[in-house]
Design a protein around this motif. Structure first.
Motif, PDB file in Angstrom:
ATOM      1  N   ASP A  82     -56.152  53.157  23.595  1.00  0.00           N
ATOM      2  CA  ASP A  82     -55.475  51.875  23.450  1.00  0.00           C
ATOM      3  C   ASP A  82     -53.966  51.997  23.367  1.00  0.00           C
ATOM      4  O   ASP A  82     -53.264  51.013  23.554  1.00  0.00           O
ATOM      5  CB  ASP A  82     -55.990  51.150  22.197  1.00  0.00           C
ATOM      6  CG  ASP A  82     -55.661  49.675  22.225  1.00  0.00           C
ATOM      7  OD1 ASP A  82     -55.898  49.052  23.271  1.00  0.00           O
ATOM      8  OD2 ASP A  82     -55.147  49.156  21.235  1.00  0.00           O
ATOM      9  N   ASN A  86     -61.850  51.637  25.471  1.00  0.00           N
ATOM     10  CA  ASN A  86     -60.518  51.034  25.415  1.00  0.00           C
ATOM     11  C   ASN A  86     -59.835  51.264  24.072  1.00  0.00           C
ATOM     12  O   ASN A  86     -58.611  51.395  24.013  1.00  0.00           O
ATOM     13  CB  ASN A  86     -60.627  49.539  25.713  1.00  0.00           C
ATOM     14  CG  ASN A  86     -60.817  49.263  27.188  1.00  0.00           C
ATOM     15  OD1 ASN A  86     -59.865  49.276  27.956  1.00  0.00           O
ATOM     16  ND2 ASN A  86     -62.050  49.030  27.598  1.00  0.00           N
ATOM     17  N   ARG A  98     -56.373  53.676  33.372  1.00  0.00           N
ATOM     18  CA  ARG A  98     -56.762  52.616  32.436  1.00  0.00           C
ATOM     19  C   ARG A  98     -57.456  51.476  33.167  1.00  0.00           C
ATOM     20  O   ARG A  98     -58.422  50.892  32.671  1.00  0.00           O
ATOM     21  CB  ARG A  98     -55.531  52.106  31.679  1.00  0.00           C
ATOM     22  CG  ARG A  98     -55.162  52.947  30.466  1.00  0.00           C
ATOM     23  CD  ARG A  98     -54.274  52.169  29.511  1.00  0.00           C
ATOM     24  NE  ARG A  98     -53.011  51.834  30.152  1.00  0.00           N
ATOM     25  CZ  ARG A  98     -51.931  52.608  30.131  1.00  0.00           C
ATOM     26  NH1 ARG A  98     -51.982  53.777  29.514  1.00  0.00           N
ATOM     27  NH2 ARG A  98     -50.820  52.234  30.716  1.00  0.00           N
ATOM     28  N   LEU A 115     -61.264  50.286  32.571  1.00  0.00           N
ATOM     29  CA  LEU A 115     -61.543  48.886  32.279  1.00  0.00           C
ATOM     30  C   LEU A 115     -62.632  48.349  33.201  1.00  0.00           C
ATOM     31  O   LEU A 115     -63.411  47.458  32.828  1.00  0.00           O
ATOM     32  CB  LEU A 115     -60.259  48.069  32.442  1.00  0.00           C
ATOM     33  CG  LEU A 115     -60.167  46.709  31.734  1.00  0.00           C
ATOM     34  CD1 LEU A 115     -60.332  46.880  30.239  1.00  0.00           C
ATOM     35  CD2 LEU A 115     -58.847  46.026  32.049  1.00  0.00           C
ATOM     36  N   SER A 124     -61.660  43.482  26.690  1.00  0.00           N
ATOM     37  CA  SER A 124     -62.624  44.526  27.038  1.00  0.00           C
ATOM     38  C   SER A 124     -64.045  43.972  27.071  1.00  0.00           C
ATOM     39  O   SER A 124     -64.848  44.328  27.934  1.00  0.00           O
ATOM     40  CB  SER A 124     -62.546  45.681  26.033  1.00  0.00           C
ATOM     41  OG  SER A 124     -61.248  46.236  26.003  1.00  0.00           O
TER      42      SER A 124
END
Length: 578
Positions: A577, A573, A510, A514, A152
């Motif tokens: 997670d 994140n 996701r 990101l 990340s």
């Protein structure tokens, strides 16, 4: 009936290639007609590029440039002549230097390919280290506790920021590598590392997410029950995980080749990205057209090859409906520690923004580069303005633009990722255009308006998400329940609602999250070339640009905006997670 069925199949196979041809033609035509569309006289930029910024723009000098380059002819006529020559392998000569465009493109392309190959090797090594770590945790039954905070952080740092930090640490402080230039092997490692770190962070996270999803599929338990060795299971799982991400590998190769404009600029490397950037700035149309054409053809070749490779790896399971895999979910983490850390980071960022609201980010009230004190906790910039007020004041506007750009990129990527038969060419062309060059092209076509940076970033940021979406859609349609749904009488809307979207959306969201920090910093980096927000606004890209020359005396102006984006990436994140 068989004849018509074969005809439909042939037409369906031709549509993606027709899409590629149309997309490439549109870009070439738009670039060729850019001066006329934007109402720009390229003779001024050409004269200054030839003679320097101090050259007087007299009517006689400008007329000489127009006559020399035949600029009095219409843009469609010049474009047609260029296309005619390009069909015979002649890309013309530069309007600025007079050298052959083909020779310049070939020389710079070799440099960029060497830089890309070295960076790609570094990406491979770093990703393998991350994958081995994930495999070890699976063997110890600790996969549920795995998270990628390091990835990340790496994704949060775009190449130009990494390049600046590497120069400061490895060149200035430690003296291990030369800071810039391209004279020998010693000049290769630092720019390659600057390109490899963000790419490795993104791809290792995507690869680990895909690998974890594969290792949670039912067949793994079946193979373990059959006493099949864990080594064989891990080998097959890794093959499955990589096959799902072939388009992302292609995207990485394309990005490392043409998207390294900022790195080539920082390290003074004569690559094709820097060549195109210089041509766009100076309105050198033949060089811009030739460089972009080669770069876009390379992007189309790599993307097309990746699609064929993915279909070959997945084999007959794509069309037979025998690709059995589990889809992931998108939810808040169940770990109390991760939620606590994420909440603490968000509170810290919001507190900093609120504290800055009661301070003036524009007033000159301190001495130049004043050290941190009680009155100015973060010190002052080179003008004497409060850095705390400027960093906190620019946080909300910077993050707001980043969130808007990320949402629009996700929305467009989702829509076009479902219709890749028609959008494949557009995806490949878009992936091949560096975002800085896209910013210059947008500015040239639409004028210098405050939304130019947002438009440019959205135009290039949706393509990786669309490629990922297309790969997930192909995988979802190959699942047995999706393949048999029409046989059960399920209509297309219900298949989309209950089978395809639940499979595609979680990993795609996701992926978008990101990319949020790097999209945000890409927006800010366009401030370097005069797009978007203008000084003295406290925007983070402007802050980094203004304070980078003084980083040794006053590092907070550069490090704190970068740290803010890194913390935001970690918080997001960690929050999702699981």
């Amino acid at each position: 009936m068989v004849f018509f069925a074969n005809m439909r199949s042939s037409l369906s196979a031709c549509i993606p290639w027709l899409s590629r041809l149309i997309s490439l033609s549109v870009v070439v035509v738009l670039v060729g007609l850019m001066p006329d569309i934007a109402g720009i006289d390229p003779s001024q930029s050409i004269l200054r590029a030839r003679a320097g910024a101090q050259q007087l723009l007299t009517a006689e000098a400008l007329q000489t440039i127009r006559e020399d380059l035949q600029l009095d002819r219409s843009a469609p006529e010049r474009l047609w002549d260029w296309l005619t020559l390009a069909m015979h392998g002649d890309l013309g000569v530069s309007w600025v230097s007079g050298v052959s465009v083909m020779e310049s493109v070939q020389q710079t392309a070799k440099t960029s390919l060497l830089l890309m190959s070295t960076a790609l090797g570094m990406v491979f090594i770093m990703c393998m280290v991350s994958v081995f770590y994930t495999m070890q945790r699976w063997q110890k039954n600790r996969l549920a506790h795995h998270h990628g905070s390091l990835s990340s952080v790496l994704v949060s740092l775009p190449e130009y920021v990494v390049a600046s930090l590497l120069i400061m640490v490895l060149s200035i402080w430690l003296g291990w590598f030369p800071p810039y230039g391209w004279q020998g092997i010693q000049h290769l490692w630092l720019p390659s590392l600057a390109m490899a770190l963000p790419a490795a962070g993104l791809f290792s996270r995507l690869l680990n997410d895909s690998l974890i999803r594969v290792l949670n599929e039912p067949w793994v338990i079946t193979w373990l029950s059959a006493n099949i060795s864990k080594f064989q299971i891990l080998r097959f799982a890794l093959w499955r995980a990589i096959s799902n991400l072939i388009p992302q590998i292609a995207m990485t190769i394309i990005g490392l080749t043409g998207g390294a404009v900022a790195v080539e600029q920082v390290f003074s490397i004569p690559g094709i990205g820097r060549l195109i950037l210089g041509a766009a700035k100076s309105q050198d149309l033949p060089m811009l057209q030739g460089g972009l054409l080669v770069l876009l053809l390379f992007s189309m070749f790599i993307s097309s090859s990746s699609i064929l490779l993915q279909r070959w790896l997945l084999g007959h399971s794509i069309t037979s409906g025998k690709l059995i895999s589990s889809h992931s979910s998108f939810r808040f983490t169940q770990s109390k520690a991760k939620r606590t850390i994420s909440l603490f980071i968000f509170t810290l960022l919001i507190g900093c923004a609120c504290w800055a609201l009661i301070r003036n980010p524009y007033a000159i009230q301190f001495s130049r580069l004043e050290a941190p004190s009680f009155a100015a906790p973060f010190g002052a910039d080179a003008v004497g303005r409060d850095l705390l007020a400027r960093i906190g004041g620019g946080m909300l506007s910077t993050l707001k633009m980043g969130v808007v750009a990320t949402f629009l990129s996700l929305f467009i990527g989702l829509l076009l990722g479902f219709v890749t038969r028609f959008s494949q060419g557009l995806i490949e062309i878009t992936k091949g255009v560096p975002y800085i060059v896209a910013g210059l092209l947008v500015a040239g076509l639409t004028g210098m308006n405050p939304n130019s940076a947002l438009i440019a970033i959205v135009l290039v940021s949706w393509a990786p998400l669309a490629a990922h979406c297309a790969s997930l859609v192909m995988e979802a349609k190959a699942q047995p329940y999706t393949h048999l749904a029409p046989v059960w009488g399920t209509n297309q809307w219900r298949v989309l609602r209950y089978y395809l979207l639940p499979y595609v959306l979680p990993p795609l969201i996701r992926h978008a999250l990101l990319r949020l920090p790097v999209i945000t910093l890409s927006l800010t980096s366009l401030s370097f070339i005069g797009l978007g927000v203008k000084p003295p606004a406290p925007e983070w890209g402007l802050l980094i640009a203004e304070n980078l020359p003084y980083i040794e005396r006053s590092p907070f102006g550069v490090l704190l905006p970068i740290t803010g984006l890194v913390l935001m990436a970690m918080a997001i994140n960690l929050l999702f997670d699981d």
